[in-house]
Enzyme design. Structure first.
Site, mmCIF file in Angstrom:
data_model
loop_
_atom_site.group_PDB
_atom_site.id
_atom_site.type_symbol
_atom_site.label_atom_id
_atom_site.label_comp_id
_atom_site.label_asym_id
_atom_site.label_seq_id
_atom_site.Cartn_x
_atom_site.Cartn_y
_atom_site.Cartn_z
ATOM 1 N N GLY A 76 0.816 -1.210 0.000
ATOM 2 C CA GLY A 76 0.000 0.000 0.000
ATOM 3 C C GLY A 76 0.848 1.259 0.000
ATOM 4 O O GLY A 76 2.026 1.229 -0.346
ATOM 5 N N HIS A 120 4.287 2.280 -8.156
ATOM 6 C CA HIS A 120 3.366 1.138 -8.104
ATOM 7 C C HIS A 120 2.439 1.141 -9.324
ATOM 8 O O HIS A 120 2.138 0.089 -9.884
ATOM 9 C CB HIS A 120 2.489 1.210 -6.850
ATOM 10 C CG HIS A 120 3.234 1.036 -5.566
ATOM 11 N ND1 HIS A 120 3.427 2.057 -4.683
ATOM 12 C CD2 HIS A 120 3.824 -0.060 -5.023
ATOM 13 C CE1 HIS A 120 4.095 1.613 -3.630
ATOM 14 N NE2 HIS A 120 4.368 0.341 -3.820
ATOM 15 N N VAL A 142 10.785 4.082 -11.322
ATOM 16 C CA VAL A 142 10.157 5.349 -11.737
ATOM 17 C C VAL A 142 10.733 6.452 -10.854
ATOM 18 O O VAL A 142 10.868 6.282 -9.638
ATOM 19 C CB VAL A 142 8.620 5.272 -11.576
ATOM 20 C CG1 VAL A 142 7.972 6.600 -11.952
ATOM 21 C CG2 VAL A 142 8.063 4.144 -12.437
ATOM 22 N N SER A 149 9.342 6.408 -3.895
ATOM 23 C CA SER A 149 9.311 5.496 -2.758
ATOM 24 C C SER A 149 8.308 6.022 -1.745
ATOM 25 O O SER A 149 8.158 7.244 -1.599
ATOM 26 C CB SER A 149 10.699 5.442 -2.118
ATOM 27 O OG SER A 149 10.624 4.898 -0.823
ATOM 28 N N ARG A 173 8.779 6.050 1.226
ATOM 29 C CA ARG A 173 9.548 6.776 2.251
ATOM 30 C C ARG A 173 9.770 8.241 1.908
ATOM 31 O O ARG A 173 10.082 9.039 2.793
ATOM 32 C CB ARG A 173 10.898 6.116 2.450
ATOM 33 C CG ARG A 173 10.751 4.766 3.075
ATOM 34 C CD ARG A 173 12.062 4.158 3.365
ATOM 35 N NE ARG A 173 11.865 2.819 3.874
ATOM 36 C CZ ARG A 173 12.811 1.921 4.026
ATOM 37 N NH1 ARG A 173 14.043 2.235 3.710
ATOM 38 N NH2 ARG A 173 12.550 0.734 4.488
#
Ligand code: PAF
Length: 282
Positions: free
Chosen positions: A31, A37, A179, A188, A190
């Site tokens: 998620g 993603h 990407v 990311s 993060r």
């Protein structure tokens, strides 16, 4: 987009598709989705008739001191993003679906030492055992024809290929290039911990890696000096460097001059945020 939360539901949908002749691609995630993603979903759509994405924050891949409890859970936003990019099924299992006998009684896989104890594995002991264990479980639940993973987590990608080869799992692994934001910073989850100024500064991780990659590319065999150069540059730029390593792309072994396929990988802390990145050496 359909939603499945347990084994019976996911199997009912996937088996139905399979019976009607469709091929199935799977994108496992934890998620907190971003454009990286969504690129995996897009590749999945180009490789198969139907796409299943999972959202499951897997406790067994978090080590002590790693913040499983505070990992960002953004289910509603994630669900909307998946729906809007045309994902067919969101699989959002609970712990009792993924680990039906509980964590204590669960059979766990041990990721191979040569690949799992270096680089990320050295800094995060046990992390890859948790990753291969949960990916094997998710593959058994979903039973896809293929699964898509990002090159951003390059070591994870190699371990998943190893998992599939070693256990003869009937799943084809497809990888997707990292990407990046326009600054070069690898996408990311993060990055959300960085403010906009920090994001700009953190982008120098990719710039230094790209420079280092071209230095190795120009003069093979000089990787130890290049690794050191990159670590020094990153330290000067305010990073606390964990590692910069030039490795073979197939096994992440230390290279010989004869090795053609090389990768440069790095992990560094920027403030409280640990960033990783890697690039192909051309
Ligand atoms: O890359 C991730 O998000 C996770 O490691 C994965 C593959 C979904 C397993 O939990």
């Amino acid at each position: 987009m359909q939603l499945a939360v347990d084994r019976e539901q996911v199997r009912r949908v996937v088996d139905g598709w399979r019976q009607s002749g469709s091929t199935i691609a799977f994108v496992p995630t934890m998620g907190n989705l971003h454009k990286g993603h969504l690129a995996l979903i897009s590749t999945a759509q180009s490789e198969a008739d139907r796409v299943v994405a999972s959202i499951y924050v897997n406790p067994t891949q978090f080590g002590e001191g790693e913040d499983y409890a505070n990992y960002p859970r953004t289910f509603d936003d994630d669900s909307r993003s998946l729906e809007s990019c045309g994902c067919d099924l969101l699989f959002a299992p609970g712990h009792t679906t993924v680990y039906p006998l509980g964590f204590e009684n669960a059979i766990r896989l041990v990721a191979p030492h040569d690949l799992a104890s270096i680089l990320e594995g050295r800094s995060r002991p046990g992390h890859f055992d948790g990753v291969v264990s949960v990916v094997a479980r998710l593959f058994h639940l979903v039973r896809p024809d293929l699964a898509v993973f990002g090159e951003k987590d390059f070591q994870q990608l190699l371990l998943i290929r190893r998992l599939v080869d070693d256990l003869s799992l009937p799943v084809r692994i497809v990888s997707v290039p990292t990407v990046r934001e326009t600054s070069g910073l690898a996408m990311s989850s993060r990055n959300n911990y960085l403010d906009s100024e920090q994001r700009g500064a953190a982008a120098s991780l990719s710039a230094v890696l790209a420079d280092a990659a071209s230095r190795v590319g120009r003069q093979r065999g000089n990787w130890i000096q290049v690794e050191q150069w990159a670590m020094d540059e990153l330290s000067k730029l305010g990073f606390r460097v964990d590692y910069v390593a030039v490795r073979t792309a197939a096994e992440l072994a230390r290279p010989d001059v004869a090795d053609a396929e090389l990768r440069i990988l790095a992990a560094a802390w920027f403030g409280d945020v640990r960033l990783i990145d890697n690039m192909k050496i051309i």
